[in-house]
Design a protein around this motif. Structure first.
Motif, PDB file in Angstrom:
ATOM      1  N   PHE A 192       0.809  -1.220   0.000  1.00 14.84           N
ATOM      2  CA  PHE A 192       0.000   0.000   0.000  1.00 14.84           C
ATOM      3  C   PHE A 192       0.843   1.272   0.000  1.00 14.84           C
ATOM      4  O   PHE A 192       0.618   2.194  -0.781  1.00 14.84           O
ATOM      5  N   ARG A 193       1.841   1.314   0.897  1.00 15.19           N
ATOM      6  CA  ARG A 193       2.593   2.568   1.066  1.00 15.19           C
ATOM      7  C   ARG A 193       3.273   3.031  -0.213  1.00 15.19           C
ATOM      8  O   ARG A 193       3.250   4.210  -0.548  1.00 15.19           O
ATOM      9  N   SER A 194       3.893   2.101  -0.928  1.00 11.53           N
ATOM     10  CA  SER A 194       4.618   2.520  -2.132  1.00 11.53           C
ATOM     11  C   SER A 194       3.648   3.049  -3.191  1.00 11.53           C
ATOM     12  O   SER A 194       3.921   4.045  -3.860  1.00 11.53           O
ATOM     13  N   VAL A 195       2.492   2.372  -3.337  1.00  9.69           N
ATOM     14  CA  VAL A 195       1.518   2.830  -4.334  1.00  9.69           C
ATOM     15  C   VAL A 195       0.916   4.170  -3.887  1.00  9.69           C
ATOM     16  O   VAL A 195       0.758   5.110  -4.683  1.00  9.69           O
ATOM     17  N   TYR A 196       0.616   4.267  -2.583  1.00 12.60           N
ATOM     18  CA  TYR A 196       0.059   5.511  -2.035  1.00 12.60           C
ATOM     19  C   TYR A 196       0.987   6.683  -2.336  1.00 12.60           C
ATOM     20  O   TYR A 196       0.567   7.743  -2.796  1.00 12.60           O
ATOM     21  N   ARG A 197       2.286   6.467  -2.089  1.00 13.14           N
ATOM     22  CA  ARG A 197       3.248   7.569  -2.310  1.00 13.14           C
ATOM     23  C   ARG A 197       3.329   7.949  -3.788  1.00 13.14           C
ATOM     24  O   ARG A 197       3.469   9.104  -4.133  1.00 13.14           O
ATOM     25  N   ARG A 198       3.248   6.927  -4.641  1.00 18.41           N
ATOM     26  CA  ARG A 198       3.300   7.210  -6.078  1.00 18.41           C
ATOM     27  C   ARG A 198       2.100   8.060  -6.512  1.00 18.41           C
ATOM     28  O   ARG A 198       2.244   9.053  -7.222  1.00 18.41           O
ATOM     29  N   VAL A 199       0.899   7.676  -6.056  1.00 17.10           N
ATOM     30  CA  VAL A 199      -0.307   8.429  -6.418  1.00 17.10           C
ATOM     31  C   VAL A 199      -0.243   9.834  -5.812  1.00 17.10           C
ATOM     32  O   VAL A 199      -0.565  10.833  -6.471  1.00 17.10           O
ATOM     33  N   ARG A 200       0.200   9.899  -4.550  1.00 16.05           N
ATOM     34  CA  ARG A 200       0.283  11.207  -3.879  1.00 16.05           C
ATOM     35  C   ARG A 200       1.254  12.136  -4.628  1.00 16.05           C
ATOM     36  O   ARG A 200       0.942  13.301  -4.873  1.00 16.05           O
ATOM     37  N   ASN A 201       2.418  11.616  -5.011  1.00 20.17           N
ATOM     38  CA  ASN A 201       3.385  12.440  -5.736  1.00 20.17           C
ATOM     39  C   ASN A 201       2.844  12.861  -7.103  1.00 20.17           C
ATOM     40  O   ASN A 201       3.028  13.985  -7.542  1.00 20.17           O
ATOM     41  N   TYR A 202       2.177  11.929  -7.772  1.00 18.27           N
ATOM     42  CA  TYR A 202       1.573  12.232  -9.069  1.00 18.27           C
ATOM     43  C   TYR A 202       0.520  13.339  -8.897  1.00 18.27           C
ATOM     44  O   TYR A 202       0.465  14.301  -9.664  1.00 18.27           O
ATOM     45  N   ALA A 203      -0.325  13.183  -7.856  1.00 15.12           N
ATOM     46  CA  ALA A 203      -1.387  14.172  -7.612  1.00 15.12           C
ATOM     47  C   ALA A 203      -0.787  15.542  -7.322  1.00 15.12           C
ATOM     48  O   ALA A 203      -1.294  16.560  -7.805  1.00 15.12           O
ATOM     49  N   ALA A 204       0.294  15.560  -6.564  1.00 20.08           N
ATOM     50  CA  ALA A 204       0.931  16.848  -6.247  1.00 20.08           C
ATOM     51  C   ALA A 204       1.470  17.507  -7.510  1.00 20.08           C
ATOM     52  O   ALA A 204       1.351  18.712  -7.700  1.00 20.08           O
ATOM     53  N   ARG A 205       2.061  16.689  -8.396  1.00 24.73           N
ATOM     54  CA  ARG A 205       2.627  17.244  -9.630  1.00 24.73           C
ATOM     55  C   ARG A 205       1.538  17.710 -10.596  1.00 24.73           C
ATOM     56  O   ARG A 205       1.600  18.787 -11.157  1.00 24.73           O
ATOM     57  N   GLN A 206       0.514  16.868 -10.768  1.00 26.17           N
ATOM     58  CA  GLN A 206      -0.479  17.148 -11.810  1.00 26.17           C
ATOM     59  C   GLN A 206      -1.603  18.067 -11.337  1.00 26.17           C
ATOM     60  O   GLN A 206      -2.130  18.859 -12.109  1.00 26.17           O
ATOM     61  N   PHE A 207      -2.022  17.920 -10.073  1.00 25.12           N
ATOM     62  CA  PHE A 207      -3.199  18.665  -9.611  1.00 25.12           C
ATOM     63  C   PHE A 207      -2.888  19.631  -8.473  1.00 25.12           C
ATOM     64  O   PHE A 207      -3.773  20.297  -7.959  1.00 25.12           O
ATOM     65  N   LYS A 208      -1.627  19.644  -8.042  1.00 29.67           N
ATOM     66  CA  LYS A 208      -1.188  20.518  -6.945  1.00 29.67           C
ATOM     67  C   LYS A 208      -1.998  20.261  -5.674  1.00 29.67           C
ATOM     68  O   LYS A 208      -2.314  21.171  -4.914  1.00 29.67           O
ATOM     69  N   ASP A 209      -2.420  19.039  -5.461  1.00 29.67           N
ATOM     70  CA  ASP A 209      -3.164  18.665  -4.260  1.00 29.67           C
ATOM     71  C   ASP A 209      -2.831  17.202  -3.960  1.00 29.67           C
ATOM     72  O   ASP A 209      -3.052  16.327  -4.787  1.00 29.67           O
ATOM     73  N   GLU A 210      -2.303  16.961  -2.769  1.00 29.10           N
ATOM     74  CA  GLU A 210      -1.843  15.608  -2.432  1.00 29.10           C
ATOM     75  C   GLU A 210      -2.956  14.693  -1.922  1.00 29.10           C
ATOM     76  O   GLU A 210      -2.713  13.530  -1.611  1.00 29.10           O
ATOM     77  N   GLY A 211      -4.167  15.235  -1.785  1.00 31.07           N
ATOM     78  CA  GLY A 211      -5.247  14.442  -1.191  1.00 31.07           C
ATOM     79  C   GLY A 211      -5.614  13.233  -2.044  1.00 31.07           C
ATOM     80  O   GLY A 211      -5.616  13.306  -3.268  1.00 31.07           O
ATOM     81  N   VAL A 212      -5.910  12.117  -1.378  1.00 30.07           N
ATOM     82  CA  VAL A 212      -6.337  10.913  -2.104  1.00 30.07           C
ATOM     83  C   VAL A 212      -7.615  10.358  -1.499  1.00 30.07           C
ATOM     84  O   VAL A 212      -7.947  10.637  -0.347  1.00 30.07           O
ATOM     85  N   LEU A 213      -8.320   9.599  -2.295  1.00 29.71           N
ATOM     86  CA  LEU A 213      -9.487   8.855  -1.817  1.00 29.71           C
ATOM     87  C   LEU A 213      -9.102   7.390  -1.764  1.00 29.71           C
ATOM     88  O   LEU A 213      -8.367   6.907  -2.630  1.00 29.71           O
ATOM     89  N   ILE A 214      -9.577   6.703  -0.757  1.00 25.61           N
ATOM     90  CA  ILE A 214      -9.333   5.269  -0.651  1.00 25.61           C
ATOM     91  C   ILE A 214     -10.686   4.574  -0.768  1.00 25.61           C
ATOM     92  O   ILE A 214     -11.600   4.876   0.006  1.00 25.61           O
ATOM     93  N   GLU A 215     -10.809   3.699  -1.751  1.00 28.17           N
ATOM     94  CA  GLU A 215     -12.096   3.045  -1.975  1.00 28.17           C
ATOM     95  C   GLU A 215     -11.906   1.562  -2.222  1.00 28.17           C
ATOM     96  O   GLU A 215     -10.826   1.132  -2.638  1.00 28.17           O
ATOM     97  N   GLN A 216     -12.979   0.835  -1.996  1.00 23.62           N
ATOM     98  CA  GLN A 216     -12.966  -0.565  -2.402  1.00 23.62           C
ATOM     99  C   GLN A 216     -12.916  -0.605  -3.930  1.00 23.62           C
ATOM    100  O   GLN A 216     -13.633   0.136  -4.603  1.00 23.62           O
ATOM    101  N   ARG A 217     -12.054  -1.444  -4.455  1.00 18.88           N
ATOM    102  CA  ARG A 217     -11.990  -1.605  -5.913  1.00 18.88           C
ATOM    103  C   ARG A 217     -12.967  -2.701  -6.282  1.00 18.88           C
ATOM    104  O   ARG A 217     -12.750  -3.870  -5.933  1.00 18.88           O
ATOM    105  N   ILE A 218     -14.034  -2.294  -6.936  1.00 16.99           N
ATOM    106  CA  ILE A 218     -15.005  -3.293  -7.356  1.00 16.99           C
ATOM    107  C   ILE A 218     -14.578  -3.777  -8.734  1.00 16.99           C
ATOM    108  O   ILE A 218     -14.445  -2.976  -9.668  1.00 16.99           O
TER     109      ILE A 218
END
Lengths: 475, 216
Positions: A192-218
């Protein structure tokens, strides 16, 4: 003020800019277009020059610069701004600013309060839950803390295991993202942590907001949509049916859209498909009425294999795939519906002029997104020069409408700043069989070729689209 | 072997660069009336370059005025005065200026010949991977050692990101030729690498430019 006295600034590019210009012409409205230096040879620039002359075109530094769009609006004498999709389409601050500045303009889209309310995925989830509309299990606010995110993910893994799901998955989404960007899945809490950090860094670069949502993947679901249209006073809210957008790239980007969302008359489903279509339409209208929705918008749903629908999000804008819904819609028995023209007309203050009972549906529509990409290599975008683009044999067919910003009479260099979407091919058929046959006829006749500067042959998704066509709407 | 003297002579033979000043975005342009062709221009000054260069023009959009300042010491060549007070589109040429090459520019020109340049393989935006980015920001690029096959960059194109490995000789990053969010064409240099065997030669280049090129 009569709506035909308005002038619309088209604050977008490519295919949607072309369709907005065409809709303006249909409504007898004047328009102005913007373009960046990279887009100087784009089809929307050519069309604007052709229909409105060089004076209707303004070169800007970026489609993301609100100040620049405002100064161009003033210079051109525009009275309204159409944001298209992407860029400022779902930015409530932009919509508010357009309306509230000294020289106020009409924002052709929902009012800023509605965008603020529904544009926020998390708030939408809360609102939906308050109305009893089913939503995907997971967080209902953006998460910025790694420990909190991990704890929530662990609880979602536990929940799925208790449900008897053999391979539980958790989805990490950039909360400020959209259009399938910034979404990754996790199969194991240890990863989880490595993927979380990747998404967070991507979000910071692309959207200037590090916030993420965590959801069940259906998994194993169909992606459905409900097309909504309302007039400015939000008293007349109607739907234009459902779409199925389940054929996507590995990056969760839509590639084929079909209207309606299921075909229970021809295909056998393990659940009551008609009831699902009716339910998601009813839920979508309920939420639209609750927030006094006042433009076009799309309610996005996932439907599981056992027929359970969950609301994912609301897109408070015109969607790329609006044309496939329009293709099967009839208003007072008449075909030729143009949802972009309807959006502009009602956005400028015209009453809708019809009610839900006046809308009917006929046949089946398929929309293909023709994209320069390599499906065999993770749908990697292809960049180069298009040297041939034509669709002989089907170009005169009344069942095909093709929307593109790519010129057909000269080579075209794909700009790297944007998605390499080249065209939308919308097919209409009396039933699923005819729609599939016509779809394949169109794809088989399509001529699309080019090369990179180093001479490598063009990559497209046409074969991928052909391969998916025989199984559309099967679940 | 690099002929530093020949390179320096080549630069000395043509020590001026003429460039156009273009509007960075659309807006209504107004010129600094004090400036006429031939006027001397100054680039940013101060210990931290906190004092902006000579004011060339103002560009107003939506009541926000943006000043366009000289970026280098030099001379005003021409002004498109017919544009004064008018709306101009992004990328419109409003002036021409020329400047005498600075020591840093001369050094850059020569280093591009001396260093191993790792170039952009395709048109895209480039970023250092987070660990390297942090090191570059905190302690400067020369603190980063690179080796063949090392994950060094993220290529961002059409909203997609893919990793890019460095290939070339081992060494330290001596020069960085890109900035954040900048779009680079294929073949443009990303970084200049100084292999350990060339450290002495590179230091000699820096020293020769320092002593032989006139101060700004």
């Amino acid at each position: 003020m009569n709506i035909s006295d308005n002038k619309v600034l088209v604050a977008n590019r490519g295919e949607i800019a072309i369709r907005i210009v065409q809709a303006c012409r249909k409504l007898g409205l004047d328009f102005a277009c913007v373009h960046t230096a990279e887009d100087a040879h784009s089809g929307h620039v050519r069309l604007a020059r052709e229909l409105g002359g060089q004076g209707s075109l303004y070169r800007i530094s970026s489609y993301h610069d609100a100040n620049e769009l405002m100064v161009v609006a003033d210079e051109s004498g525009a009275t309204a701004i159409h944001p298209g999709y992407g860029f400022f389409a779902e930015d409530y601050r932009f919509a508010r600013r357009v309306m509230q500045r000294n020289r106020g303009l009409i924002f052709i889209g929902p009012s800023w309060r509605v965008i603020r309310e529904l544009g926020d995925k998390i708030n939408t989830k809360r609102l939906a839950r308050s109305l009893g509309v089913p939503t995907v299990p997971g967080s209902d606010r953006p998460i910025y803390d790694e420990m909190e995110a991990e704890a929530l993910a662990a609880s979602l893994f536990d929940f799925q295991e208790r449900q008897g799901i053999k391979k539980p998955l958790v989805l990490i989404k950039a909360s400020a993202g959209g259009g399938g960007m910034g979404i990754e899945e996790v199969q194991d809490i240890d990863l989880f942590r490595s993927v979380y950090r990747r998404v967070r860094n991507y979000a910071a670069r692309q959207f200037k907001d590090e916030g993420v949502l965590i959801e069940q993947r259906i998994r194993d679901f169909n992606h459905l949509e409900v097309q909504i249209l309302a007039d400015r006073n939000a008293k007349n809210i109607v739907h234009f049916g459902t779409r199925n957008c389940s054929i996507q790239s590995t990056g969760l980007q839509k590639r084929v859209e079909i209207a309606p969302g299921f075909d229970p008359g021809t295909i056998t489903y393990k659940f009551d498909a008609q009831k699902v279509l009716d339910d998601i339409t009813t839920h979508s209208l309920a939420l639209a009425r609750k927030v006094k929705y006042d433009s076009v918008g799309t309610w996005e749903w996932i439907v599981t294999r056992d027929g359970h629908p969950y609301l994912m999000e609301v897109n408070t804008r015109i969607q790329v795939e609006n044309g496939v819904s329009a293709a099967i819609a009839r208003v007072k028995g008449q075909s030729g519906i143009d949802l972009i023209a309807e959006q502009i007309r009602t956005g400028l203050g015209d009453p809708l002029g019809y009610a839900q009972d006046d809308i009917s549906f006929e046949g089946m529509g398929i929309e293909y997104r023709i994209i320069a990409e390599d499906p065999d290599n993770g749908f990697t975008p292809w960049v180069g020069r298009i040297e041939e683009f034509a669709w002989p044999g089907t170009d005169k067919e009344p069942w095909l409408s093709l929307h593109t910003h790519v010129p057909t009479d000269q080579p075209y260099d794909i700009p790297t700043e944007f998605d390499p979407n080249l065209a939308l091919g919308i097919i209409w058929g009396q039933d699923i069989k005819q729609a599939r046959e016509r779809g394949l006829e169109f794809l088989n006749n399509l001529k699309l070729d080019g090369q990179t500067s180093s001479g490598q042959r063009m990559k497209t998704n046409v074969e991928f689209l052909k391969g998916k066509t025989p199984a559309i709407l099967q679940f | 072997m690099l002929d530093i003297s020949a390179l320096l002579e080549e630069v000395k033979a043509s020590p001026y660069v003429e460039s156009s000043v273009k509007t960075p975005h659309s807006g209504v342009v107004s010129f600094n009336d004090d400036l006429k062709p031939g006027a001397a221009l100054f680039g940013p000054q101060g210990l931290y370059k906190e004092k902006p260069g000579t004011l060339l023009a103002n560009l107003e959009r939506e009541r926000v005025s943006k000043s366009i300042n000289a970026l280098e010491k030099g001379e005003l060549v021409a002004v498109n005065t017919e544009l004064a007070g008018r709306f101009v589109q992004a990328g419109t040429e409003i002036m021409r200026v020329r400047h005498f090459l600075s020591r840093k520019e001369v050094l850059d020109i020569i280093l591009k010949e001396a260093l191993h340049l790792f170039r952009a393989p395709e048109k895209a935006k480039y970023y250092f991977v987070p660990a390297v980015d942090l090191k570059v920001k905190n302690t400067g690029p020369k603190s980063v050692s690179v080796h063949d096959g090392m994950d060094l960059f993220i290529i961002s194109r059409m909203k997609r990101e893919t990793p890019l490995r460095y290939s070339g000789p081992d060494g330290v990053i001596y020069a960085v030729y890109f900035s954040v969010h900048q779009n680079l064409d294929a073949g443009e240099p990303l970084i200049g690498i100084c292999p350990p065997s060339q450290v002495n030669q590179i230091e000699e280049v820096a020293m020769r430019v320092q002593t032989e090129w006139p101060d700004e």
